[in-house]
Enzyme design. Structure first.
Site, PDB file in Angstrom:
ATOM      1  CB  SER A 115      -2.444  -8.045   4.891  1.00 42.97           C
ATOM      2  OG  SER A 115      -3.414  -8.217   3.901  1.00 42.97           O
TER       3      SER A 115
ATOM      4  CG  HIS B 121      -1.865  -1.097   1.352  1.00 44.41           C
ATOM      5  ND1 HIS B 121      -1.744  -2.104   2.273  1.00 44.41           N
ATOM      6  CD2 HIS B 121      -2.974  -1.374   0.643  1.00 44.41           C
ATOM      7  CE1 HIS B 121      -2.742  -2.958   2.133  1.00 44.41           C
ATOM      8  NE2 HIS B 121      -3.502  -2.543   1.150  1.00 44.41           N
TER       9      HIS B 121
END
Ligand code: PAF
Length: 272
Positions: A182, A34
């Site tokens: 993640s 991100h």
């Protein structure tokens, strides 16, 4: 950095901005992947908006929306450090209402990632369309790692004449090649080592193709050989219109792979 919770406030702030806006939509639990999208947005725009919204509509009934990782404080710190200008963190009730107009995604939504999650991409497109309407960014940033999502969002933007440019960003990788996600944090140490074979199989495919072997079955077998001890859910070759192919077309092929570990499902792909 200003944190915005309400859609009204967001719209009012947005009306006051006349310079170039970049937008990075996320569901939080932010990681280096991100951050690389935010960095790209910072380079190319005057003002950067990031949204953090765990979108309930993109989870199927059998997927646990309630256990999706929430890391609000850490995410706020990451965005502040990355010099995000506006962080939009709405409540579910301010995004969705009863009996809404719904987006229906095209055929390519019901294969691969959409095969066992038939409503997943409808939910993704529904929320992304709302976010595009709210933020009205010149440029919107998405990772190539979620290639099918990226394709469908690009198609929606084209079909609905949405005035944002989709910037497709390269997948960020660890030193051993593992695509950053993640989900990697859920892997056991042994699984982490094994997971690096996923990118190795993709690089092997790319090497075979560079020697002018275009037969998908032959390439797939070589990949499966590298992954023989892993639980491969699928390896698929599609063109950039997300149609399955049997012969590699140079500069128009994406090789997609999903490998399942005990508790985690890892996605990766390579564009050749
Ligand atoms: O890729 C994601 O994190 C999500 O699917 C997105 C694009 C933020 C929509 O909820």
């Amino acid at each position: 950095m200003k944190i915005i919770k309400s859609t009204k406030e967001l719209q009012s702030i947005r009306r006051s901005i006349s310079t170039k806006v970049g937008f990075v939509p996320t569901m939080g639990a932010l990681h280096e992947g991100h951050i690389s999208l935010i960095k790209e947005a910072k380079k190319q725009n005057d003002i950067v908006f990031v949204s953090i919204f765990i979108n309930p509509k993109q989870f199927s009934i059998n997927e646990d929306f309630s256990s999706y990782p929430i890391k609000k404080e850490a995410d706020i710190k990451i965005c502040a450090l990355a010099k995000v200008d506006y962080l939009f963190m709405p409540e579910i009730s301010s995004i969705y209402s009863q009996n809404e107009v719904l987006i229906k995604s095209p055929n390519q939504s019901y294969i691969l990632e959409g095969f066992s999650r038939p409503d997943h991409f409808n939910g993704v497109l529904q929320v992304v369309l709302k976010l595009f309407g709210l933020i009205q960014a010149r440029n919107s940033y998405f990772g190539k790692k979620d290639a099918q999502q990226l394709f469908l969002i690009q198609k929606m933007v084209k079909n609905f004449f949405i005035n944002t440019q989709i910037i497709a960003c390269e997948t960020l990788r660890q030193n051993d090649g593992l695509a950053i996600s993640s989900r990697n944090t859920y892997l056991l140490p042994q699984e982490k080592k094994e997971a690096s074979l996923i990118s190795k199989s993709l690089y092997c495919a790319s090497r075979i193709i560079s020697k002018n072997e275009f037969d998908v079955n032959i390439i797939k077998n070589e990949m499966l050989n590298i992954l023989k001890n892993l639980n491969v859910e699928y390896i698929e070759f599609v063109n950039k219109n997300f149609q399955k192919i049997t012969k590699v077309e140079l500069k128009n092929t994406i090789i997609l792979i999903v490998v399942k570990f005990k508790t985690v499902r890892l996605l990766d792909n390579i564009w050749v």
